[in-house]
Scaffold this motif. Structure first.
Motif, PDB file in Angstrom:
ATOM      1  N   VAL A   1       0.357  -0.901  -0.107  1.00 58.52           N
ATOM      2  CA  VAL A   1       0.283   0.021   0.011  1.00 58.52           C
ATOM      3  C   VAL A   1       1.368   0.833  -0.278  1.00 58.52           C
ATOM      4  CG1 VAL A   1      -1.635   0.949   1.473  1.00 58.52           C
ATOM      5  CG2 VAL A   1      -2.021  -1.507   1.440  1.00 58.52           C
ATOM      6  N   LEU A   2       0.565   2.459  -0.906  1.00 62.30           N
ATOM      7  CA  LEU A   2       2.007   3.282  -1.415  1.00 62.30           C
ATOM      8  C   LEU A   2       0.609   4.499   0.058  1.00 62.30           C
ATOM      9  CD1 LEU A   2       2.702   3.632  -4.511  1.00 62.30           C
ATOM     10  CD2 LEU A   2       3.816   2.434  -2.728  1.00 62.30           C
ATOM     11  N   VAL A   3       1.200   5.237   0.522  1.00 69.40           N
ATOM     12  CA  VAL A   3       0.933   6.626   1.325  1.00 69.40           C
ATOM     13  C   VAL A   3       1.257   7.960   0.158  1.00 69.40           C
ATOM     14  CG1 VAL A   3       0.327   8.192   3.428  1.00 69.40           C
ATOM     15  CG2 VAL A   3       0.451   4.978   3.597  1.00 69.40           C
ATOM     16  N   ASN A   4      -0.208   8.463  -0.206  1.00 73.46           N
ATOM     17  CA  ASN A   4       0.570   9.588  -1.032  1.00 73.46           C
ATOM     18  C   ASN A   4       1.316   8.827  -2.610  1.00 73.46           C
ATOM     19  OD1 ASN A   4      -1.288  11.249   0.678  1.00 73.46           O
ATOM     20  ND2 ASN A   4       0.593  11.789   1.741  1.00 73.46           N
ATOM     21  N   ALA A   5       1.408   9.945  -3.348  1.00 74.16           N
ATOM     22  CA  ALA A   5       2.113   9.581  -4.522  1.00 74.16           C
ATOM     23  C   ALA A   5       2.564  10.688  -5.253  1.00 74.16           C
ATOM     24  CB  ALA A   5       0.650   8.747  -5.763  1.00 74.16           C
ATOM     25  N   SER A   6       3.396  10.799  -4.942  1.00 83.16           N
ATOM     26  CA  SER A   6       4.511  11.593  -5.459  1.00 83.16           C
ATOM     27  C   SER A   6       5.065  11.773  -6.224  1.00 83.16           C
ATOM     28  CB  SER A   6       6.021  12.183  -4.191  1.00 83.16           C
ATOM     29  OG  SER A   6       6.316  11.531  -4.845  1.00 83.16           O
ATOM     30  N   PRO A   7       5.053  12.941  -7.504  1.00 85.96           N
ATOM     31  CA  PRO A   7       5.694  13.835  -8.466  1.00 85.96           C
ATOM     32  C   PRO A   7       7.118  12.497  -8.713  1.00 85.96           C
ATOM     33  CG  PRO A   7       5.523  15.425  -7.198  1.00 85.96           C
ATOM     34  CD  PRO A   7       5.419  14.645  -6.578  1.00 85.96           C
ATOM     35  N   ASP A   8       7.661  11.784  -7.766  1.00 82.31           N
ATOM     36  CA  ASP A   8       8.928  11.349  -7.370  1.00 82.31           C
ATOM     37  C   ASP A   8       8.655   9.813  -7.586  1.00 82.31           C
ATOM     38  OD1 ASP A   8      10.574  13.209  -7.388  1.00 82.31           O
ATOM     39  OD2 ASP A   8      10.227  13.507  -5.644  1.00 82.31           O
ATOM     40  N   LEU A   9       7.581   9.165  -7.823  1.00 81.54           N
ATOM     41  CA  LEU A   9       7.100   8.013  -7.664  1.00 81.54           C
ATOM     42  C   LEU A   9       7.881   7.466  -8.383  1.00 81.54           C
ATOM     43  CD1 LEU A   9       5.113   6.053  -5.687  1.00 81.54           C
ATOM     44  CD2 LEU A   9       2.935   6.474  -7.511  1.00 81.54           C
ATOM     45  N   ARG A  10       7.825   7.588  -9.780  1.00 82.09           N
ATOM     46  CA  ARG A  10       7.950   6.640 -10.657  1.00 82.09           C
ATOM     47  C   ARG A  10       9.570   6.187 -10.281  1.00 82.09           C
ATOM     48  NH1 ARG A  10      12.382   7.023 -13.856  1.00 82.09           N
ATOM     49  NH2 ARG A  10      11.909   4.508 -15.282  1.00 82.09           N
TER      50      ARG A  10
ATOM     51  N   ASN B   1      -4.162  14.195   1.114  1.00 80.53           N
ATOM     52  CA  ASN B   1      -4.826  15.513   0.511  1.00 80.53           C
ATOM     53  C   ASN B   1      -4.534  15.568  -1.459  1.00 80.53           C
ATOM     54  OD1 ASN B   1      -2.030  17.165  -0.075  1.00 80.53           O
ATOM     55  ND2 ASN B   1      -1.260  15.703   1.447  1.00 80.53           N
ATOM     56  N   GLY B   2      -4.661  16.524  -1.341  1.00 82.04           N
ATOM     57  CA  GLY B   2      -4.590  16.628  -2.783  1.00 82.04           C
ATOM     58  C   GLY B   2      -3.889  17.527  -3.753  1.00 82.04           C
ATOM     59  N   GLU B   3      -2.560  17.925  -2.153  1.00 82.24           N
ATOM     60  CA  GLU B   3      -1.112  18.535  -2.889  1.00 82.24           C
ATOM     61  C   GLU B   3      -0.410  18.656  -3.481  1.00 82.24           C
ATOM     62  OE1 GLU B   3      -0.880  21.957  -2.023  1.00 82.24           O
ATOM     63  OE2 GLU B   3      -1.334  22.194  -0.203  1.00 82.24           O
ATOM     64  N   VAL B   4      -0.022  18.962  -5.030  1.00 81.48           N
ATOM     65  CA  VAL B   4       0.749  18.002  -6.109  1.00 81.48           C
ATOM     66  C   VAL B   4       1.224  17.130  -5.739  1.00 81.48           C
ATOM     67  CG1 VAL B   4       2.475  19.116  -8.083  1.00 81.48           C
ATOM     68  CG2 VAL B   4       0.399  20.408  -7.000  1.00 81.48           C
ATOM     69  N   ASP B   5       2.283  17.319  -4.750  1.00 85.72           N
ATOM     70  CA  ASP B   5       3.367  16.140  -4.178  1.00 85.72           C
ATOM     71  C   ASP B   5       2.160  15.460  -3.452  1.00 85.72           C
ATOM     72  OD1 ASP B   5       2.746  17.844  -1.459  1.00 85.72           O
ATOM     73  OD2 ASP B   5       4.320  17.998  -1.111  1.00 85.72           O
ATOM     74  N   ALA B   6       1.121  14.843  -3.607  1.00 87.83           N
ATOM     75  CA  ALA B   6       0.980  13.851  -2.795  1.00 87.83           C
ATOM     76  C   ALA B   6      -0.305  13.378  -3.687  1.00 87.83           C
ATOM     77  CB  ALA B   6      -0.603  13.664  -1.869  1.00 87.83           C
ATOM     78  N   ILE B   7      -0.478  13.940  -5.036  1.00 84.28           N
ATOM     79  CA  ILE B   7      -1.435  13.232  -6.367  1.00 84.28           C
ATOM     80  C   ILE B   7      -0.910  13.105  -7.254  1.00 84.28           C
ATOM     81  CG2 ILE B   7      -3.530  13.660  -4.789  1.00 84.28           C
ATOM     82  CD1 ILE B   7      -3.796  15.909  -7.058  1.00 84.28           C
ATOM     83  N   ALA B   8       0.607  13.391  -7.677  1.00 77.89           N
ATOM     84  CA  ALA B   8       0.796  13.662  -9.236  1.00 77.89           C
ATOM     85  C   ALA B   8       1.193  12.087  -9.314  1.00 77.89           C
ATOM     86  CB  ALA B   8       2.155  14.710  -9.063  1.00 77.89           C
ATOM     87  N   GLY B   9       1.679  11.986  -8.624  1.00 78.37           N
ATOM     88  CA  GLY B   9       2.879  10.561  -8.843  1.00 78.37           C
ATOM     89  C   GLY B   9       1.590   9.558  -9.302  1.00 78.37           C
ATOM     90  N   LEU B  10       0.320   9.821  -9.338  1.00 77.11           N
ATOM     91  CA  LEU B  10      -0.769   8.765 -10.015  1.00 77.11           C
ATOM     92  C   LEU B  10      -0.298   8.671 -11.126  1.00 77.11           C
ATOM     93  CD1 LEU B  10      -3.815  10.325  -7.740  1.00 77.11           C
ATOM     94  CD2 LEU B  10      -2.718   7.869  -7.688  1.00 77.11           C
TER      95      LEU B  10
END
Ligand code: MLT
Ligand code: MN
Length: 308
Positions: A52-61, A88-97
């Motif tokens: 399970v991931l908590v948040n998906a940062s822009p660095d997720l890859r 949350n919906g901040e860029v650093d939490a969702i962009a990695g989706l």
């Protein structure tokens, strides 16, 4: 419970692309006391099977590639990542989706307010709803996390509201801005396994409340918002006009800071995460880091194993 820090830094990472501070220069130069860090995220697993991931940062890859446990194991297309929980919906939490497109199923959990943010941004439709079900998380309602098909993952998640605000990029729409509201724009998570191991994730949190201190009591691990060392840090550094409070982040130090607010709260391990590039606690040789160590706090780093 297996627990890995995927990213330890706040939005922008460390070093941040446009930051020329001494600390960021040291990180770029490979100084071992200024370890680079990607944007905040956590991976956990009950038994090392499904993660399970908590948040998906822009660095997720990059974070997935750096973490062998998260690599595909079965056939030409697969992933051990079975669910993502957004706080949350901040860029650093969702962009990695956006990096999790390509047709592999997983379940996506978030507060209805954060799901609404995704729903209104058609770019997130790259995650096919048939493969990536969006499941609402209601504060104080414990759920057993499950994969896209509904198979339980052996991890319980109890979300709880922490003081915070709506995402920076939506502030323009707010009629009035309460930066420490409790309406679900930022969630804390209580995550536990069947064996009773328990961690608290509060990486976006505007203030230490009594509720947070009570919840953290007796937890095996607390991952706490470590954005800033002091509230006026960005102003003093000449890189911003906002205080931490205005940004929805409690500071580490000071009478209202996290160290003081959680002193005396019994926790197995207390670790700061979501550490901003301006925070001297990134630097292993800083007096601030030494002060944290004396107070019983660690500072997360990418790849940190926090298994319980
Ligand atoms: C925050 O945590 O305050 C955000 O990541 C801000 C940002 O998007 O820069
Ligand atoms: Mn952030």
């Amino acid at each position: 419970m297996r627990v890995r820090v995927l990213g330890a830094a706040a939005g922008g990472g460390f070093p941040q692309w446009n930051a020329g501070s001494d600390a960021c220069r040291r990180a770029r130069a490979g100084d071992p006391a200024a370890r680079p860090a990607t944007q905040a995220g956590l991976a956990l697993s009950a038994a090392g099977e499904g993660w399970v991931l908590v948040n998906a940062s822009p660095d997720l890859r990059q974070q997935i590639e750096a973490t062998a446990e998260l690599h595909p194991r079965d056939g030409l297309r697969s992933s051990p990542i079975r669910a993502v929980v957004l706080t949350n919906g901040e860029v650093d939490a969702i962009a990695g989706l956006l990096s999790l497109r390509e047709g592999t199923p997983f379940a996506l959990y978030a507060h209805p307010r954060v799901l609404a943010v995704l729903d209104r941004n058609p770019v997130f439709e790259v995650l096919d709803g048939g493969l990536v079900p969006r499941r609402p998380l209601q504060p104080e309602v414990e759920v057993e996390l499950a994969d896209a098909a509904g198979a339980p993952l052996g991890l319980l998640c109890r979300p709880f509201p922490v003081p915070g605000k709506l995402p920076l990029w939506l502030e323009g729409e707010a009629r009035s801005l309460d930066t420490a509201a409790l309406d679900g724009d930022t969630l804390g998570l209580e995550l536990s396994d069947r064996g009773g191991r328990r961690l608290i994730w509060a990486a976006n949190c505007a203030a230490v409340t009594r509720d947070l201190a009570e919840r953290a009591t007796g937890a095996d691990l607390l991952l706490m918002d470590g954005t800033l060392w002091r509230d006026d840090e960005m102003i003093r550094a000449g890189v911003g006009r906002k205080t931490g409070r205005r940004m929805g982040h409690v500071s580490m130090s000071g009478p209202e800071g996290a160290v003081a607010g959680l002193r005396g709260v019994p926790v197995g391990r207390r670790v700061f995460v979501h550490v901003n590039n301006t925070n001297p606690a990134h630097l292993a040789d800083s007096p601030e880091r030494a002060e944290l160590a004396r107070a019983g706090w660690e500072v997360a780093h990418d790849g940190m194993d926090l298994s319980l």
